[in-house]
Motif scaffolding. Sequence first.
Motif, PDB file in Angstrom:
ATOM      1  N   LEU A  35      38.220  38.412   8.169  1.00 53.61           N
ATOM      2  CA  LEU A  35      38.618  39.815   8.101  1.00 53.61           C
ATOM      3  C   LEU A  35      40.067  39.902   8.460  1.00 53.61           C
ATOM      4  N   GLY A  36      40.782  40.687   7.977  1.00 53.10           N
ATOM      5  CA  GLY A  36      42.143  41.152   8.435  1.00 53.10           C
ATOM      6  C   GLY A  36      43.041  39.816   8.310  1.00 53.10           C
ATOM      7  N   ASP A  37      43.931  39.671   9.255  1.00 54.81           N
ATOM      8  CA  ASP A  37      44.954  38.519   9.185  1.00 54.81           C
ATOM      9  C   ASP A  37      44.534  37.284  10.194  1.00 54.81           C
ATOM     10  N   GLY A  38      43.198  37.362  10.647  1.00 57.31           N
ATOM     11  CA  GLY A  38      42.813  36.004  11.419  1.00 57.31           C
ATOM     12  C   GLY A  38      43.115  36.098  12.886  1.00 57.31           C
ATOM     13  N   ILE A  39      43.935  37.072  13.152  1.00 57.86           N
ATOM     14  CA  ILE A  39      44.275  37.215  14.584  1.00 57.86           C
ATOM     15  C   ILE A  39      43.095  37.672  15.472  1.00 57.86           C
ATOM     16  N   VAL A  40      42.443  36.718  16.360  1.00 57.67           N
ATOM     17  CA  VAL A  40      41.560  37.089  17.046  1.00 57.67           C
ATOM     18  C   VAL A  40      41.969  37.833  18.469  1.00 57.67           C
ATOM     19  N   PRO A  41      41.658  38.970  18.767  1.00 57.66           N
ATOM     20  CA  PRO A  41      41.664  39.755  20.004  1.00 57.66           C
ATOM     21  C   PRO A  41      41.314  39.103  21.142  1.00 57.66           C
ATOM     22  N   PRO A  42      41.700  39.117  22.246  1.00 55.01           N
ATOM     23  CA  PRO A  42      41.333  38.346  23.481  1.00 55.01           C
ATOM     24  C   PRO A  42      39.752  38.579  23.607  1.00 55.01           C
ATOM     25  N   GLU A  43      39.367  39.795  23.529  1.00 50.62           N
ATOM     26  CA  GLU A  43      37.854  40.267  23.691  1.00 50.62           C
ATOM     27  C   GLU A  43      36.981  39.541  22.739  1.00 50.62           C
TER      28      GLU A  43
END
Length: 66
Positions: A35-43
């Motif tokens: 989902l989205g751009d693949g960037i994983v938020p720290p949490e």
Amino acid sequence: MKVRIDTGRCQGHGRCYDLAPDLFGEDEEGYGTVLGDGIVPPEKRDQARLAAANCPEHAVELAEES
């Protein structure tokens, strides 16, 4: 951290989107998608690692960003 799915290895078990529904979805055939751009938020990093560790084909790939 960034996540991707190797579509050549994905067999559609759905472990990624079952374990980390905020990061993965499924396409019309049941294969995992990012989902989205693949960037994983720290949490959400633990969810990404869990999904990668539970993929039978090791199709979920994680890359640490520098």
